[in-house]
Design an enzyme around this catalytic site. Structure first.
Site, PDB file in Angstrom:
ATOM      1  N   LYS A 112       0.837  -1.206   0.000  1.00 57.41           N
ATOM      2  CA  LYS A 112       0.000   0.000   0.000  1.00 57.41           C
ATOM      3  C   LYS A 112       0.870   1.253   0.000  1.00 57.41           C
ATOM      4  CE  LYS A 112      -2.034  -1.184   3.871  1.00 57.41           C
ATOM      5  NZ  LYS A 112      -1.554  -2.524   4.261  1.00 57.41           N
ATOM      6  N   ARG A 124      -9.424   0.528   9.017  1.00 59.83           N
ATOM      7  CA  ARG A 124      -9.082  -0.855   9.325  1.00 59.83           C
ATOM      8  C   ARG A 124     -10.163  -1.541  10.153  1.00 59.83           C
ATOM      9  NH1 ARG A 124      -3.112   0.130   8.626  1.00 59.83           N
ATOM     10  NH2 ARG A 124      -2.038  -1.852   8.757  1.00 59.83           N
ATOM     11  N   ARG A 159      12.045  -6.449   4.715  1.00 62.78           N
ATOM     12  CA  ARG A 159      12.056  -5.028   5.095  1.00 62.78           C
ATOM     13  C   ARG A 159      12.614  -4.861   6.503  1.00 62.78           C
ATOM     14  NH1 ARG A 159       6.525  -1.714   5.018  1.00 62.78           N
ATOM     15  NH2 ARG A 159       6.152  -2.819   6.969  1.00 62.78           N
ATOM     16  N   ARG A 183      11.930  -1.344  12.264  1.00 59.37           N
ATOM     17  CA  ARG A 183      10.585  -1.418  12.854  1.00 59.37           C
ATOM     18  C   ARG A 183      10.454  -2.681  13.694  1.00 59.37           C
ATOM     19  NH1 ARG A 183       6.119  -0.069   8.278  1.00 59.37           N
ATOM     20  NH2 ARG A 183       4.859  -1.251   9.767  1.00 59.37           N
ATOM     21  N   ARG A 221       0.037  -9.657  12.839  1.00 59.04           N
ATOM     22  CA  ARG A 221      -0.524  -8.541  12.058  1.00 59.04           C
ATOM     23  C   ARG A 221      -1.426  -9.078  10.942  1.00 59.04           C
ATOM     24  NH1 ARG A 221       4.832  -5.668  10.408  1.00 59.04           N
ATOM     25  NH2 ARG A 221       3.499  -4.372   9.108  1.00 59.04           N
TER      26      ARG A 221
HETATM   27  P1  B4P Z   1       4.577  -1.586   2.124  1.00 58.73           P
HETATM   28  O1  B4P Z   1       4.127  -0.845   0.929  1.00 58.73           O
HETATM   29  O2  B4P Z   1       5.428  -0.848   3.069  1.00 58.73           O
HETATM   30  O3  B4P Z   1       3.410  -2.226   2.977  1.00 58.73           O
HETATM   31  P2  B4P Z   1       2.135  -1.601   3.649  1.00 58.73           P
HETATM   32  O4  B4P Z   1       1.053  -2.503   3.162  1.00 58.73           O
HETATM   33  O5  B4P Z   1       1.971  -0.146   3.366  1.00 58.73           O
HETATM   34  O6  B4P Z   1       2.467  -1.623   5.211  1.00 58.73           O
HETATM   35  P3  B4P Z   1       1.989  -2.051   6.658  1.00 58.73           P
HETATM   36  O7  B4P Z   1       0.616  -2.650   6.652  1.00 58.73           O
HETATM   37  O8  B4P Z   1       3.140  -2.821   7.185  1.00 58.73           O
HETATM   38  O9  B4P Z   1       1.993  -0.821   7.586  1.00 58.73           O
HETATM   39  P4  B4P Z   1       1.107   0.301   8.223  1.00 58.73           P
HETATM   40  O10 B4P Z   1       2.090   1.372   8.293  1.00 58.73           O
HETATM   41  O11 B4P Z   1      -0.153   0.578   7.486  1.00 58.73           O
HETATM   42  O12 B4P Z   1       5.328  -2.874   1.591  1.00 58.73           O
HETATM   43  C1  B4P Z   1       5.930  -3.805   2.449  1.00 58.73           C
HETATM   44  C2  B4P Z   1       7.251  -4.297   1.858  1.00 58.73           C
HETATM   45  O13 B4P Z   1       7.045  -4.987   0.642  1.00 58.73           O
HETATM   46  C3  B4P Z   1       8.239  -3.167   1.557  1.00 58.73           C
HETATM   47  O14 B4P Z   1       9.505  -3.543   2.012  1.00 58.73           O
HETATM   48  C4  B4P Z   1       8.212  -3.065   0.033  1.00 58.73           C
HETATM   49  O15 B4P Z   1       9.464  -2.667  -0.474  1.00 58.73           O
HETATM   50  C5  B4P Z   1       7.879  -4.470  -0.391  1.00 58.73           C
HETATM   51  N1  B4P Z   1       7.128  -4.503  -1.632  1.00 58.73           N
HETATM   52  C6  B4P Z   1       6.101  -3.671  -1.961  1.00 58.73           C
HETATM   53  N2  B4P Z   1       5.625  -3.980  -3.193  1.00 58.73           N
HETATM   54  C7  B4P Z   1       6.355  -5.071  -3.645  1.00 58.73           C
HETATM   55  C8  B4P Z   1       6.342  -5.863  -4.854  1.00 58.73           C
HETATM   56  N3  B4P Z   1       5.483  -5.623  -5.837  1.00 58.73           N
HETATM   57  N4  B4P Z   1       7.231  -6.882  -4.954  1.00 58.73           N
HETATM   58  C9  B4P Z   1       8.107  -7.131  -3.951  1.00 58.73           C
HETATM   59  N5  B4P Z   1       8.185  -6.412  -2.798  1.00 58.73           N
HETATM   60  C10 B4P Z   1       7.317  -5.380  -2.638  1.00 58.73           C
HETATM   61  O16 B4P Z   1       0.677  -0.229   9.683  1.00 58.73           O
HETATM   62  C11 B4P Z   1       1.586  -0.446  10.745  1.00 58.73           C
HETATM   63  C12 B4P Z   1       0.852  -0.559  12.099  1.00 58.73           C
HETATM   64  O17 B4P Z   1       0.271   0.731  12.457  1.00 58.73           O
HETATM   65  C13 B4P Z   1      -0.341  -1.521  12.164  1.00 58.73           C
HETATM   66  O18 B4P Z   1       0.062  -2.868  12.430  1.00 58.73           O
HETATM   67  C14 B4P Z   1      -1.169  -0.919  13.338  1.00 58.73           C
HETATM   68  O19 B4P Z   1      -0.643  -1.287  14.591  1.00 58.73           O
HETATM   69  C15 B4P Z   1      -0.968   0.585  13.170  1.00 58.73           C
HETATM   70  N6  B4P Z   1      -2.064   1.197  12.380  1.00 58.73           N
HETATM   71  C16 B4P Z   1      -1.924   1.804  11.158  1.00 58.73           C
HETATM   72  N7  B4P Z   1      -3.112   2.234  10.710  1.00 58.73           N
HETATM   73  C17 B4P Z   1      -4.040   1.886  11.658  1.00 58.73           C
HETATM   74  C18 B4P Z   1      -5.462   2.024  11.731  1.00 58.73           C
HETATM   75  N8  B4P Z   1      -6.179   2.612  10.769  1.00 58.73           N
HETATM   76  N9  B4P Z   1      -6.101   1.562  12.853  1.00 58.73           N
HETATM   77  C19 B4P Z   1      -5.405   0.961  13.842  1.00 58.73           C
HETATM   78  N10 B4P Z   1      -4.063   0.784  13.815  1.00 58.73           N
HETATM   79  C20 B4P Z   1      -3.379   1.234  12.730  1.00 58.73           C
END
Ligand code: B4P
Length: 191
Positions: free
Chosen positions: A14, A89, A128, A134, A146
Site C-alpha cells: 500500500k 481498518r 524489510r 521497525r 498482524r
Molecule cells: P509496504 O508498501 O510498506 O506495505 P504496507 O502494506 O503499506 O504496510 P503495513 O501494513 O506494514 O503498515 P502500516 O504502516 O499501514 O510494503 C511492504 C514491503 O514490501 C516493503 O519492504 C516493500 O518494499 C515491499 N514490496 C512492496 N511492493 C512489492 C512488490 N510488488 N514486490 C516485492 N516487494 C514489494 O501499519 C503499521 C501498524 O500501524 C499496524 O500494524 C497498526 O498497529 C498501526 N495502524 C496503522 N493504521 C491503523 C489504523 N487505521 N487503525 C489501527 N491501527 C493502525
C-alpha cells in the site's frame, strides 16, 4: 475530489504504491502507519500511546486513530483528493470516514485492494525488517499476528465497500511498475 482507499494486508504494498499514485493523480497521501511512526519517533503523547499496540502487531484503538485521521484531513483542507493508506481498518473507522467525507460534501470513490498471498507477505516484511528498524517487522510471530489481525478485524471491510459497489481487487504480485499500472486502470475508470 477523488478519494481512494488503498487496501490490503500488511506488506501488500500500500505504502509503496501510494507514493507513485499520489504524484500521478495529484492526491494527498495519508498513511496512518506513517503518522503513528512520526509521533513515536518524536515521542509525542500520541506516539507513546500508539507504540504499545504497534510493537505487538495490534491495532491502535479506534478513538485515537479516528481523531488523528480527522486532524490530518483538517491540515489538508485544500487537497484535490486523498489516498487513504492503512485507514480504515475497522467498521467504526469506515463509518467515521464516511461522516468526515460528508462534512466535506465529498465521498469515497473506491476501495482498491492489493491481493497477495500470506507467505509472500511474511517474506516481504522479514526482508524489510532487515533495514526498517521497525519492531513490528523484526519478528515473524508479530508479522503473523498482524496478518491474523487483518483477517479477523479488517478484511470484513471488503464486504462493507462491496455493498456500496465501490470495491475493486487488484493482483498485488509482480513488479512494482506493473502493479502501479493495474491500480491506475481502476482509478482512471472511476475518476
Ligand atoms: P509496504 O508498501 O510498506 O506495505 P504496507 O502494506 O503499506 O504496510 P503495513 O501494513 O506494514 O503498515 P502500516 O504502516 O499501514 O510494503 C511492504 C514491503 O514490501 C516493503 O519492504 C516493500 O518494499 C515491499 N514490496 C512492496 N511492493 C512489492 C512488490 N510488488 N514486490 C516485492 N516487494 C514489494 O501499519 C503499521 C501498524 O500501524 C499496524 O500494524 C497498526 O498497529 C498501526 N495502524 C496503522 N493504521 C491503523 C489504523 N487505521 N487503525 C489501527 N491501527 C493502525
Amino acid at each position: 475530489m477523488t478519494n481512494i482507499i488503498l487496501f490490503g494486508p500488511p506488506g501488500s504494498g500500500k505504502g509503496t504504491q501510494a507514493n507513485f499514485l499520489k504524484e500521478k493523480y495529484n492526491l494527498v497521501h495519508i498513511s496512518t502507519g506513517d503518522v503513528f511512526r512520526y509521533n513515536i519517533k518524536n515521542a509525542t503523547e500520541l506516539g507513546t500511546m500508539a507504540k504499545s499496540y504497534i510493537d505487538k502487531g495490534q491495532l491502535v484503538p479506534d478513538e485515537i486513530t479516528i481523531d488523528m485521521l480527522s486532524n490530518e484531513l483538517d491540515k489538508n483542507s485544500d487537497a484535490n483528493g486523498f489516498i487513504f493508506d492503512g485507514f480504515p481498518r475497522t467498521e467504526a473507522q469506515a463509518e467515521a470516514l464516511g461522516h468526515l467525507m460528508d462534512d466535506k460534501d465529498s465521498q469515497i470513490d473506491a476501495m482498491v485492494a492489493l491481493e497477495v498471498d500470506d507467505e509472500i507477505l511474511v517474506e516481504r516484511l522479514l526482508e524489510r525488517g532487515k533495514t526498517s528498524g521497525r519492531a513490528d517487522d523484526a519478528d515473524e510471530s508479530i508479522i503473523r499476528n498482524r496478518i491474523k489481525v487483518y483477517y479477523d478485524e479488517t478484511a470484513i471491510l471488503k464486504d462493507y465497500y462491496q455493498k456500496l459497489d465501490k470495491f475493486y481487487g487488484v493482483d498485488g504480485v509482480g513488479s512494482i511498475e506493473a502493479i502501479t499500472q493495474r491500480l491506475s486502470e481502476v482509478i482512471d475508470k472511476i475518476s
